[in-house]
Scaffold this motif. Structure first.
Motif, short mmCIF file in Angstrom:
data_model
loop_
_atom_site.label_atom_id
_atom_site.label_comp_id
_atom_site.label_asym_id
_atom_site.label_seq_id
_atom_site.Cartn_x
_atom_site.Cartn_y
_atom_site.Cartn_z
N ARG A 34 4.22 2.14 0.27
CA ARG A 34 3.48 0.87 0.29
C ARG A 34 3.19 0.42 1.72
N ARG A 35 4.18 0.59 2.61
CA ARG A 35 3.97 0.21 4.02
C ARG A 35 2.90 1.08 4.66
N VAL A 36 2.90 2.38 4.36
CA VAL A 36 1.86 3.28 4.89
C VAL A 36 0.51 2.85 4.34
N ALA A 37 0.45 2.56 3.05
CA ALA A 37 -0.81 2.18 2.42
C ALA A 37 -1.38 0.91 3.03
N ALA A 38 -0.51 -0.01 3.41
CA ALA A 38 -0.97 -1.26 4.02
C ALA A 38 -1.62 -1.00 5.38
N GLU A 39 -1.11 -0.01 6.09
CA GLU A 39 -1.64 0.30 7.42
C GLU A 39 -2.76 1.33 7.39
N ASP A 40 -2.66 2.31 6.50
CA ASP A 40 -3.63 3.41 6.47
C ASP A 40 -3.80 3.91 5.04
N PRO A 41 -4.66 3.28 4.25
CA PRO A 41 -4.83 3.66 2.85
C PRO A 41 -5.21 5.13 2.65
N ASP A 42 -6.04 5.66 3.54
CA ASP A 42 -6.44 7.06 3.39
C ASP A 42 -5.25 8.00 3.57
N LEU A 43 -4.39 7.72 4.53
CA LEU A 43 -3.19 8.53 4.73
C LEU A 43 -2.29 8.43 3.51
N ALA A 44 -2.12 7.23 2.97
CA ALA A 44 -1.29 7.06 1.79
C ALA A 44 -1.84 7.87 0.62
N GLN A 45 -3.16 7.87 0.44
CA GLN A 45 -3.76 8.64 -0.64
C GLN A 45 -3.51 10.13 -0.44
N ASP A 46 -3.64 10.60 0.80
CA ASP A 46 -3.35 12.01 1.09
C ASP A 46 -1.90 12.35 0.78
N LEU A 47 -0.98 11.45 1.12
CA LEU A 47 0.44 11.68 0.84
C LEU A 47 0.70 11.75 -0.66
N VAL A 48 0.10 10.85 -1.42
CA VAL A 48 0.28 10.85 -2.88
C VAL A 48 -0.27 12.15 -3.48
N GLU A 49 -1.44 12.54 -3.04
CA GLU A 49 -2.03 13.78 -3.56
C GLU A 49 -1.15 14.98 -3.23
N GLY A 50 -0.65 15.04 -1.99
CA GLY A 50 0.23 16.15 -1.60
C GLY A 50 1.52 16.15 -2.40
N LEU A 51 2.06 14.96 -2.66
CA LEU A 51 3.28 14.85 -3.44
C LEU A 51 3.06 15.35 -4.87
N ILE A 52 1.95 14.97 -5.47
CA ILE A 52 1.65 15.42 -6.83
C ILE A 52 1.50 16.93 -6.88
N VAL A 53 0.82 17.51 -5.91
CA VAL A 53 0.65 18.96 -5.87
C VAL A 53 2.02 19.64 -5.72
N ALA A 54 2.87 19.13 -4.82
CA ALA A 54 4.19 19.72 -4.60
C ALA A 54 5.07 19.59 -5.85
N LEU A 55 5.03 18.43 -6.49
CA LEU A 55 5.82 18.23 -7.71
C LEU A 55 5.35 19.15 -8.82
N ASP A 56 4.04 19.31 -8.94
CA ASP A 56 3.50 20.20 -9.97
C ASP A 56 3.99 21.63 -9.73
N ARG A 57 3.97 22.05 -8.50
CA ARG A 57 4.44 23.40 -8.16
C ARG A 57 5.93 23.53 -8.50
#
Length: 86
Positions: A34-57
């Motif tokens: 949430r703190r990252v998203a408040a400062e840099d929403p695009d970075l937060a979205q990239d982190l969420v996407e990467g997390l989902i890919v890693a969890l799926d793997r």
């Protein structure tokens, strides 16, 4: 006799069990995101996407079975199309 004062729940930060420890780690991760998203929403979205890919793997391609709502929408967007016959 020495008076050491009152103790309350906030004075002792011990997990009762592994489930509670995991819940605390997840809560801290969400707070940081949430703190990252408040400062840099695009970075937060990239982190969420990467997390989902890693969890799926890590889960053998079954993360979709555990998601709903917006998280499932992100998974559908960033993960490969599931193979037929699963």
């Amino acid at each position: 006799m020495t008076d050491i004062g009152q103790l309350d729940d906030t004075d002792i930060d011990l997990a009762i069990d592994e489930g509670e420890a995991g819940e605390r780690r997840a809560t801290e991760l969400a707070s940081r995101l949430r703190r990252v998203a408040a400062e840099d929403p695009d970075l937060a979205q990239d982190l969420v996407e990467g997390l989902i890919v890693a969890l799926d793997r890590a889960m053998g391609g079954t993360i979709r079975d555990h998601l709903d709502g917006p998280a499932l929408g992100v998974a559908e967007r960033v993960l490969p199309v599931p193979e037929q016959g699963r």
